[in-house]
Each structure stands twice: as C-alpha cells, then as structure tokens.
Scaffold this active site. Structure first.
Site, PDB file in Angstrom:
ATOM      1  CD  GLU A  33      12.731  -5.565  -6.922  1.00 35.00           C
ATOM      2  OE1 GLU A  33      12.404  -4.373  -7.092  1.00 35.00           O
ATOM      3  OE2 GLU A  33      13.526  -5.943  -6.048  1.00 35.00           O
ATOM      4  CG  ASN A  78      16.158  -3.272  -2.737  1.00 37.43           C
ATOM      5  OD1 ASN A  78      16.973  -2.544  -3.288  1.00 37.43           O
ATOM      6  ND2 ASN A  78      15.241  -2.804  -1.899  1.00 37.43           N
ATOM      7  CG  ASN A 178      18.984  -2.336  -7.602  1.00 34.62           C
ATOM      8  OD1 ASN A 178      18.471  -1.531  -8.371  1.00 34.62           O
ATOM      9  ND2 ASN A 178      18.549  -2.508  -6.356  1.00 34.62           N
ATOM     10  CD  GLU A 179      17.981   1.504  -5.034  1.00 30.93           C
ATOM     11  OE1 GLU A 179      17.735   0.977  -3.928  1.00 30.93           O
ATOM     12  OE2 GLU A 179      17.177   2.267  -5.590  1.00 30.93           O
ATOM     13  CE1 TYR A 250      10.295   3.913  -7.099  1.00 35.32           C
ATOM     14  CE2 TYR A 250      12.451   3.851  -6.053  1.00 35.32           C
ATOM     15  CZ  TYR A 250      11.519   3.298  -6.914  1.00 35.32           C
ATOM     16  OH  TYR A 250      11.804   2.143  -7.598  1.00 35.32           O
ATOM     17  CD  GLU A 298      14.647   0.784  -8.798  1.00 36.99           C
ATOM     18  OE1 GLU A 298      14.064   1.196  -7.768  1.00 36.99           O
ATOM     19  OE2 GLU A 298      15.448  -0.167  -8.798  1.00 36.99           O
ATOM     20  CD  GLN A 355       9.055  -3.038  -8.875  1.00 34.52           C
ATOM     21  OE1 GLN A 355       8.529  -4.118  -9.077  1.00 34.52           O
ATOM     22  NE2 GLN A 355      10.041  -2.910  -7.988  1.00 34.52           N
TER      23      GLN A 355
HETATM   24  O1  AHR Z   1      11.209  -0.468  -6.742  1.00 33.97           O
HETATM   25  C1  AHR Z   1      11.267  -0.855  -5.404  1.00 33.97           C
HETATM   26  C2  AHR Z   1      12.688  -0.838  -4.852  1.00 33.97           C
HETATM   27  O2  AHR Z   1      13.152   0.488  -4.829  1.00 33.97           O
HETATM   28  C3  AHR Z   1      13.727  -1.556  -5.650  1.00 33.97           C
HETATM   29  O3  AHR Z   1      13.788  -2.911  -5.359  1.00 33.97           O
HETATM   30  C4  AHR Z   1      15.002  -0.884  -5.232  1.00 33.97           C
HETATM   31  O4  AHR Z   1      15.988  -0.899  -6.246  1.00 33.97           O
HETATM   32  C5  AHR Z   1      14.565   0.514  -4.875  1.00 33.97           C
HETATM   33  O5  AHR Z   1      15.042   0.923  -3.641  1.00 33.97           O
END
Ligand code: AHR
Length: 507
Positions: A33, A78, A178-179, A250, A298, A355
């Site tokens: 990213e 993001n 994305n999201e 995450y 992700e 990432q």
């Molecule tokens: O990977 C970091 C961020 O986590 C990304 O930009 C977003 O898609 C997610 O919330």
C-alpha cells in the site's frame, strides 16, 4: 485428553484418502500500500546502493523471493479509496504531489502503476489491483482497466503505450474497492449503495475485458456491527457479477492475555465459516449455479491499540507509520493463522499478508541501510514453500485449555499438506506458553517411513524480536528427536512454538 500437569498431548491421523482440497498458490499473497515506508524506502529507493535502474531495492527483492510471495495486492488499502491512478503514470517529473487524507501523508506519485508492474515482473508475483470505488466510480475503473489490459488503438491503451509499455499488462484479479463498510473509509457506503456500485462496476469491467476476476468487498473485520448482513446485502446485488468476497482481520495481544491472542485463529475460522455460510445462503436464494470463493486479502498481527494517530507525523512524505516490531509470540500467531487458511483451502483461494515491507510487515528496511527479516517472516516462508499441494482432512485431539475470548481451545493447532506422492508436511502450533506438547500422528495410510526435518521457531524469551542491530536474534532451528515407527510419528513440540515436520514415504 488426559495430560500430565507439565506436558500436553495431542494425536491425529493423516490419511491421503481424505482431503480438504488443493491449495491455490495465491493463498500466499501479500500487500503493498502507499502507506508509510512500504513503497518509498521499502520497495523503492533509487538512491539505495542495491537499487537497480528501476529504483527497486535488490536486497528487498531477494527477501521477497525468499519469502515465497506469489501475489501482491496494490495500491491500498485505505489509500486507494481517494487515489487517482492517472497521477502515477507518465513522466515522473510531471507527476503531481497530492495529499493522501487516509494516512495524512504526502504522496509524490514517483511510484505508480507501471513501476508496480515492473516490481511484479522482477519479483515473479501476480498483481492484484484494487480500484477506487470510494471517491470514484465504475467509469474510472473501466478506464484504468482499458489502460492496463487493452492492446492498443484507443486513447487509454495508447496512453499506456506512450508511457513505454507497448504490451498490455493483462491484469486478471481486481478488488472492487476497499473496506467500504468502514466509517473511516473515504467514500464509505451503506451495503445497498456499495452492492449497486460493485455490481455495476463489475458488469462494465467484464464488458471491457471478459478475462477479469473480481473481488467484492466484504466486512472490514468480524466485529463490525454489520458483519454478515453487509455481505448478504452486497451479494444480493452483486452475486452473479463477482468471483470472490473479501475478508480482513488483524489480531493483537491485549492486556497481556497471551492465551486468547494465541487462539486468534478461532476468530479467523469463525469469520471464514460465517462468510461461506452467507455466500451459500445468497446462492440458494438466487438459485445460482455459481459458488463464490473467498479472498482473505488483508490479515496479520497488528498492534492497532498502540497506535495514536494524534502523535503520528502529518503531511510528510513516507513517514514512519505502523512499523510494528514482531516477537516470537506474534510469529507463532501468524503461523496459526496460516494453518487456518490452509484448513479452509476449499473456499479460500486468495490471501494477502498485510503488508510486505516496513508497514506491519515481515520485511523491514532502513533508508540507505539494511533489510532484515522479522520473526513473522519465517512461518510465512515455511508455509509458502511447503504448503503447496493437497490439504488433508485431519481431526486432531489435544489437551485443551481455557481462554478468555474463545472459551476452551485445543493446545495443538495443525494442518497436514501432501506436497507430492511421497511427502507430507505437518504444520503445527503449540499454543501452550509453558508446556511441551507430545504429538502422536498416525501416518500409516500415507506409508510414512522417515522424518525429513523438524524445523521450529521458538525462544525462551517469547518477546524476542529481530532488529536492525540484531537481525538474526530469532531464527528457526532444527530439532532432532522426532521419529517414525511403523508409520506412527512421535514428536515433542516446545512450548509456544511453530513447527514444520516434513515426512517422507520414500525409503
Ligand atoms: O493494512 C493497513 C490498513 O488496514 C489498510 O489500509 C486498510 O484496508 C485496513 O484497515
């Protein structure tokens, strides 16, 4: 299972007659990213002593290859929801500087689409391109596709050719935004709004290039209030137009609750099962013949609670953001998340460790300096190398313990992969922080004759990590002691460890 107080036990049976499915190599993807130093001074640093004429750091490329990454998602995250891809193509000197509101940074656009595609070629990875469906819409998505994939003779394809790229890039895999369920996302939408836009963008993309494969945005994580309802509504509109639904997750250790953290894979498995159920429910309602696959595009350990955006640098170029330094515990959790992805390989086709460099990443760099492997590098590299083939269906039974977040969980978390007719790899995590785990695996049906190796990542200090000064503080080691007697494997897994047991049927 009964166990001595100071040791845990586990048993399982591996029989090649019972398989979950074939592993799609794209399960070992990652993510780049425009965020912090992932691109600038991570992948790309023209002034670095190892950089080639293309500005890519060769030391980083070497580590990317060693990591075994197969696919890379780009350019966000993001970031993509406010991105104008046209800013990142053409003469570098003429590219505009822009504010990136997502990460409160300055984007120079020195690195863009064609530089990324150069990276994918040199690194030998497949691109996965994310579209801006936040501040932009289907028309801009279509134009980008035409720029990338149309051979020539139209304004957008000729523009690409004028940028020194005569052949089309032929990018197959595209994320439809994305999201967009997240209130933090630029262009955040309701499920109804997004479902309509995703369906329209998908239709137009396919009309432009029928070879594309499309990923609809699922929820940002399983704790979102709209989790599962979002997927249901979006798919009601877009089911017939897309191929995959995305998941993001995450995990982090909260308030020293290491047992819950080590069981994070329970949440990942629950998320996958829930999204599969939602997809199949919509499929039944629509009487569709198509079965959707998942793209877990992700996932990682990320210490989000330690982040304080108010103290982070604002409006800088490539600031140090999200540079988490990973411990042995984090690496064991990453291993366990990989086990979950493998165990769901019948429905999860694509997955991206988020990432790749510097930003919550397995690879770290210093500007002008060294590149090194974080602890989390090792389980990923092991799985990417040996987790290819057929995942076998195993039903492990092990000593269990109580966790605050997930109730009672097994101390053993494992997956078995048949790489070829002769070789089976067992990936195994011991979730106990203080008890070695005695594993007995019945591999008679596989004709197992010999242990090729038992590699382990563990440490007496569970907080140990690698740094620029001590890049090799944590490394996998080989254990002796695992053996096979008449097709039955016995091995001792150290407390809090990631294990790779490779077994052969050959004599
Ligand atoms: O990977 C970091 C961020 O986590 C990304 O930009 C977003 O898609 C997610 O919330």
């Amino acid at each position: 299972m009964n166990a001595h107080a100071d040791r845990a036990e586990a048993e399982l049976t591996v029989d090649p007659a019972f398989a979950v499915g074939e592993v799609d190599p794209r399960l070992f993807g990652s993510f780049v990213e425009h965020l912090g130093r992932c691109v600038y001074t991570g992948l790309h640093e023209p002034e670095h002593p190892t950089a080639g004429a293309d500005g890519l750091r060769r030391d980083v490329l070497e580590l990317v290859r060693e990591l075994g990454v197969t696919l890379v998602r780009y350019p966000g995250g993001n970031f993509v929801s406010g991105y104008r891809w046209e800013d990142g193509v053409g003469q570098v000197a003429e590219r505009p500087r822009r504010l990136d509101p997502a990460w409160r940074s300055i984007e120079t656009n020195e690195f863009g689409l064609n530089e990324f595609m150069r990276f994918t070629e040199v690194a030998g990875v497949e691109p996965m391109m994310a579209l801006n469906l936040g501040t932009r819409g289907p028309q801009e998505a279509r134009e980008l596709l035409e720029y990338c994939n149309h051979p020539g003779g139209t304004a957008w394809s000729e523009l690409r050719r004028s940028h020194g790229v005569p052949e089309p890039h032929g990018i197959r895999l595209w994320c439809l935004g994305n999201e967009l369920d997240g209130p933090w996302q630029l262009g955040h939408k309701t499920a109804e709004e997004y479902g309509r836009v995703a369906a329209e963008a998908a239709r137009i993309m396919r009309m432009t290039d029928p070879n594309v494969r499309l990923v609809a945005c699922g929820s940002s994580n399983s704790s979102m209030p709209t989790f599962a309802a979002w997927e249901g509504t979006v798919l009601q509109h877009a089911y017939e137009h897309v191929d995959y639904v995305s998941l993001h997750a995450y995990y982090e250790e909260v308030d020293g609750d290491v047992d819950s953290f080590l069981a994070s894979a329970e949440d990942m498995a629950h998320s996958i099962d829930s999204v599969v159920a939602t997809c199949d429910h919509v499929r039944a309602k629509l009487r569709s013949k198509k079965r959707l696959q998942l793209s877990f595009d992700e996932w990682n350990v990320w210490y989000r609670r330690r982040r304080d955006p108010a103290t982070e640098p604002a409006w800088e170029i490539a600031p140090r953001l999200l540079e988490d330094s990973y411990t042995v515990t984090d690496a064991v959790v990453v291993g366990s998340l990989l086990v979950t992805l493998l165990r769901h390989c019948d429905r999860v086709a694509v997955a991206c460790l988020a990432q790749l460099v510097n930003v919550i990443a397995p690879i770290m760099t210093e500007p002008g300096g060294a590149a090194w492997r974080q602890t989390t590098f090792y389980p990923f590299a092991d799985a990417a190398r040996h987790g290819r083939g057929r995942v076998l269906r195993t039903e492990p039974r092990s000593t269990r313990h109580e966790t605050a977040d997930y109730g009672e969980v097994d101390l053993l978390h494992s997956a078995a992969v048949q790489e070829d007719d002769d070789t089976i790899t067992l990936f195994a995590v011991n979730r106990s922080t203080n008890r070695p785990l005695d594993l007995v695996a019945d591999l008679r049906a596989a004709g197992a004759s010999r242990v090729l190796e038992h590699r382990v990542l563990t440490d007496t200090d569970r907080h140990a990590r690698n740094t620029a000064r001590q890049p090799d503080r944590v490394r996998p080691t080989r254990l002796t002691g695992a053996s096979i007697d008449r097709g039955v494997l016995t091995a001792a897994l150290p407390p809090l460890s990631w294990n790779v047991l490779r077994i052969t049927a050959a004599t």
